[in-house]
Scaffold this motif. Sequence first.
Motif, mmCIF file in Angstrom:
data_model
loop_
_atom_site.group_PDB
_atom_site.id
_atom_site.type_symbol
_atom_site.label_atom_id
_atom_site.label_comp_id
_atom_site.label_asym_id
_atom_site.label_seq_id
_atom_site.Cartn_x
_atom_site.Cartn_y
_atom_site.Cartn_z
ATOM 1 N N ASN A 27 -55.467 68.632 -38.842
ATOM 2 C CA ASN A 27 -54.670 69.848 -38.708
ATOM 3 C C ASN A 27 -53.522 69.913 -39.722
ATOM 4 O OD1 ASN A 27 -53.367 67.691 -37.538
ATOM 5 N ND2 ASN A 27 -52.518 68.836 -35.832
ATOM 6 N N MET A 28 -53.576 69.032 -40.728
ATOM 7 C CA MET A 28 -52.507 69.012 -41.734
ATOM 8 C C MET A 28 -53.101 68.988 -43.134
ATOM 9 S SD MET A 28 -49.903 66.093 -40.454
ATOM 10 C CE MET A 28 -49.686 65.720 -38.731
ATOM 11 N N ALA B 18 -33.160 67.596 -37.443
ATOM 12 C CA ALA B 18 -34.249 68.406 -37.993
ATOM 13 C C ALA B 18 -34.039 69.874 -37.656
ATOM 14 C CB ALA B 18 -35.598 67.931 -37.460
ATOM 15 N N GLY B 19 -33.736 70.156 -36.386
ATOM 16 C CA GLY B 19 -33.553 71.536 -35.941
ATOM 17 C C GLY B 19 -32.428 72.227 -36.686
ATOM 18 N N GLU C 126 -36.702 64.707 -46.865
ATOM 19 C CA GLU C 126 -38.004 65.369 -47.020
ATOM 20 C C GLU C 126 -38.458 65.330 -48.481
ATOM 21 O OE1 GLU C 126 -40.263 67.342 -44.895
ATOM 22 O OE2 GLU C 126 -39.362 65.873 -43.568
ATOM 23 N N MET D 142 -41.651 63.416 -49.927
ATOM 24 C CA MET D 142 -42.705 64.151 -50.613
ATOM 25 C C MET D 142 -43.028 63.484 -51.954
ATOM 26 S SD MET D 142 -42.723 68.085 -51.731
ATOM 27 C CE MET D 142 -44.151 68.750 -52.562
ATOM 28 N N LEU E 245 -40.672 71.370 -52.403
ATOM 29 C CA LEU E 245 -40.929 71.352 -50.964
ATOM 30 C C LEU E 245 -41.618 72.637 -50.524
ATOM 31 C CD1 LEU E 245 -37.932 69.888 -48.937
ATOM 32 C CD2 LEU E 245 -40.293 69.117 -48.955
ATOM 33 N N ILE F 52 -45.203 72.880 -49.653
ATOM 34 C CA ILE F 52 -45.705 72.506 -48.331
ATOM 35 C C ILE F 52 -45.168 73.446 -47.256
ATOM 36 C CG2 ILE F 52 -46.206 70.552 -46.846
ATOM 37 C CD1 ILE F 52 -44.928 68.735 -48.799
ATOM 38 N N TYR F 53 -43.857 73.644 -47.264
ATOM 39 C CA TYR F 53 -43.246 74.406 -46.187
ATOM 40 C C TYR F 53 -42.437 75.571 -46.748
ATOM 41 C CZ TYR F 53 -44.118 70.031 -43.720
ATOM 42 O OH TYR F 53 -44.703 68.923 -43.181
ATOM 43 N N ASN G 224 -39.437 77.485 -46.034
ATOM 44 C CA ASN G 224 -38.276 77.473 -45.157
ATOM 45 C C ASN G 224 -37.342 78.636 -45.426
ATOM 46 O OD1 ASN G 224 -38.506 75.266 -43.357
ATOM 47 N ND2 ASN G 224 -38.326 73.903 -45.108
ATOM 48 N N PHE H 112 -34.490 77.206 -35.430
ATOM 49 C CA PHE H 112 -34.373 75.817 -34.984
ATOM 50 C C PHE H 112 -35.758 75.171 -34.866
ATOM 51 C CE2 PHE H 112 -33.661 72.426 -31.849
ATOM 52 C CZ PHE H 112 -32.470 71.874 -32.308
ATOM 53 N N ASN I 51 -37.491 74.723 -38.228
ATOM 54 C CA ASN I 51 -36.933 73.559 -38.923
ATOM 55 C C ASN I 51 -37.530 72.253 -38.382
ATOM 56 O OD1 ASN I 51 -35.326 75.115 -40.512
ATOM 57 N ND2 ASN I 51 -33.469 74.822 -39.289
ATOM 58 N N ILE I 52 -37.717 72.214 -37.072
ATOM 59 C CA ILE I 52 -38.297 71.002 -36.480
ATOM 60 C C ILE I 52 -39.740 70.820 -36.959
ATOM 61 C CG2 ILE I 52 -39.139 69.986 -34.315
ATOM 62 C CD1 ILE I 52 -36.645 71.072 -32.964
ATOM 63 N N HIS J 94 -41.151 71.860 -39.616
ATOM 64 C CA HIS J 94 -41.218 71.515 -41.040
ATOM 65 C C HIS J 94 -40.437 70.244 -41.340
ATOM 66 C CE1 HIS J 94 -42.065 75.972 -42.228
ATOM 67 N NE2 HIS J 94 -43.031 75.418 -41.520
ATOM 68 N N SER J 95 -40.655 69.222 -40.560
ATOM 69 C CA SER J 95 -39.889 67.983 -40.776
ATOM 70 C C SER J 95 -40.698 66.809 -40.271
ATOM 71 C CB SER J 95 -38.565 68.041 -40.002
ATOM 72 O OG SER J 95 -38.804 67.767 -38.631
ATOM 73 N N ARG J 96 -40.095 65.653 -40.400
ATOM 74 C CA ARG J 96 -40.684 64.431 -39.852
ATOM 75 C C ARG J 96 -41.108 64.628 -38.401
ATOM 76 N NH1 ARG J 96 -37.677 59.855 -36.938
ATOM 77 N NH2 ARG J 96 -39.054 58.087 -37.203
ATOM 78 N N ILE J 97 -40.259 65.287 -37.627
ATOM 79 C CA ILE J 97 -40.535 65.463 -36.202
ATOM 80 C C ILE J 97 -41.765 66.349 -35.999
ATOM 81 C CG2 ILE J 97 -39.562 66.202 -33.987
ATOM 82 C CD1 ILE J 97 -38.105 63.838 -35.334
ATOM 83 N N ARG K 57 -44.227 66.800 -38.063
ATOM 84 C CA ARG K 57 -45.441 66.058 -38.434
ATOM 85 C C ARG K 57 -45.804 65.064 -37.342
ATOM 86 N NH1 ARG K 57 -42.819 66.342 -43.451
ATOM 87 N NH2 ARG K 57 -41.863 64.330 -43.070
ATOM 88 N N GLY K 58 -44.786 64.425 -36.765
ATOM 89 C CA GLY K 58 -45.043 63.508 -35.660
ATOM 90 C C GLY K 58 -45.751 64.230 -34.516
ATOM 91 N N ARG L 30 -47.459 67.104 -34.655
ATOM 92 C CA ARG L 30 -48.794 67.584 -35.015
ATOM 93 C C ARG L 30 -49.776 66.433 -35.154
ATOM 94 N NH1 ARG L 30 -47.429 70.471 -40.179
ATOM 95 N NH2 ARG L 30 -49.617 71.030 -40.301
#
Lengths: 265, 351
Positions: free
Chosen positions: A96-97, A118-119, A129, A133, B6, B9-10, B12, B180, B183-184, B186-189, B191-192, B194
């Motif tokens: 899915n990525m 992150a938020g 990031e 990358m 970036l 990929i995303y 933002n 918010f 942003n989550i 599109h980040s490490r979190i 990806r974790g 997904r």
Amino acid sequence: MSNKRPILSVENLTKVFGGVVAVDNVSFTVDEGEIFAVIGPNGAGKSTLFNMITGVLPSSSGNIYFQEKRLNRKKPYQIAQMGITRTFQNLEVFDNMSVIENVMTGAHITMKTNILTAGLRLPSVKKEEIKTMERAIEALEAVGISDLAYEMADRLPYGSQRLLEIARAAISNPKLILLDEPMAGLNSEESRQLVEVILKMREKGMTFLFVEHDMETVMSISDSIVVIDNGVKIGEGTPEEIYQNPQVVAAYLGDEEEEGVEAYA
Amino acid sequence: MNSKSLKLIYNNSILGPIIFFVLLFCVPLVSSSNYLFSILTMVGFYALVCIGLTTLTGYAGQISLGHAAFYGIGAYSSAVLTGTYGLNPWVAIIIGAIISAVVALIVGIPTFKLKGYYLALATLGFGIIVYTLFKELSTITGGSNGFFGIPPISLFGFEFITDTSYFYLIWIFVFFAILFTRNIIHSRIGRGLRSIEGSEIAADAVGVNLMNYKLQIFVLSAIFASVSGSLLAHYVSFINPDLFVANTSIFFLIMVIMGGKGNIWGSIVGAAMYVLLDEILKHYVPMLLPNVGGQFEIVFFGILLVLTLIYMPDGLVPRFEKLISKFKKKTPTNGALQSTISANATGGDNK
Ligand SMILES: Nc1ncnc2c1ncn2[C@@H]1O[C@H](COP(=O)(O)OP(=O)(O)OP(=O)(O)O)[C@@H](O)[C@H]1O
Ligand SMILES: [Mg+2]
């Protein structure tokens, strides 16, 4: 290889599935910087052994030590955090990525961003990031598929997905990488490329434990080999020693002798 | 390599969200229909819940059929704390969110050991328990009769009373929730999260603590639902347990799936679709079929859900995006642009 220091010790490891003894009292030690092969016929218990080392399956008895720390009962993610990553015999890419996101996910344990930072997308998050990358691109370059970085992972041909799994396993700079049949499904050009990748990474200080059916590759790049048949270790040594082990030859190698010995340099 | 890369990929950019919300906030300039604003406001309440739920369901692949419980905990916390104890509504919203977060954590620890159908059943059971509590703790909640007289919310002396004022209030929350959450993702979190849907075994092997991630996102989605419920309580000033029955949880999930479960904007589209169809049903079904009872909604949306899953499993928004990227690909592009497009399609939301 002068000053050998053990990195992984497997002691009397056993796995019983119901009535089947898949791994039977197996012991061996992998030294730092080694390329260590586990070979054996289909159903010998090689993948089961890998699954116990990486915490996917609990062992029935025996011990596993990684740099003197006991791994038994540790969860897979904890073992990854200690510096052991792996690839899978039956591919497990994140379908899915995109390819690059797959590799960036491999860098997960090297990153610090949490759900709050992150938020709010703090500047540190963006920096991390970008850095990740860049590292992901480098990891993809190392395995030769950086041109596929922005494709969806499940659109990649089989061989490229194998290389992707290796890039994903390598980006966190683990001390030990376990490869379960990395050459399966690769064409000869891709296999040759993969051998180069492994040798290069080893030079950077990584240790490899791998399962492989392709004898030519095993004999040419391994420092040590363990042979398993029916869950039991039937031989251990350098590629030359394996060839001279009559039990191994009888059980497994059969008529492949000539090509293997030649390839060993 | 700079920050521009970036974008491969995303996406933002906040331009898309800003344009969307500016246009939305201009609606009161062209219309003053209370009916319209009551509808748009309801879409906002549902969208806020669905944004949280879509991160849980769409990105982490974990189903919840209990989110009406958090919606209700937020609503009742606000009702009781402001109505009975006279607390400031904003303080009550925060306390409600904290209660929801703690409940989510306590419920989540045993529940997320389960998967698939079992997880769905466990969350459904949790929702029913909370609904029963709303009904039975009648000295606090007013029981089946409901809770009356919830005061309006106010900010710097301005009292939110009209539909239009609540329309602005809820959609401002939705705006920040979208940013918010994106942003989550599109980040490490993200990806974790997904990676859990992609392959649990591989996620585990790269060091993602699955349980921890599932819990964190469950708690976050509970907070979103709770805040939405709190605002709803102030908006309608009267709540009863039936607003938070299991059906409501199911409708939330239907909105998420209709809109597109792996897409934050899908939450808004799904919520809008639901409210629209529901209004149409309420209006026309009694006219056409006067003998049909109140349960036709769940039948209708149940069928719609099944049809969506069969013919459009990705939901509306991803389907729409695919059409757009197909259209874009027809124009000649160089390789880099090509990959930007496919990467954007990957990132999910490129508004
Ligand atoms: N989860 C399981 N439950 C029951 N039996 C299992 C399980 N996993 C493996 N086995 C059995 O254990 C034995 C060893 O299997 P394993 O997959 O480890 O072999 P392998 O050496 O990796 O073989 P291959 O070369 O085909 O990959 C086989 O007999 C297999 O059927
Ligand atoms: Mg195997």
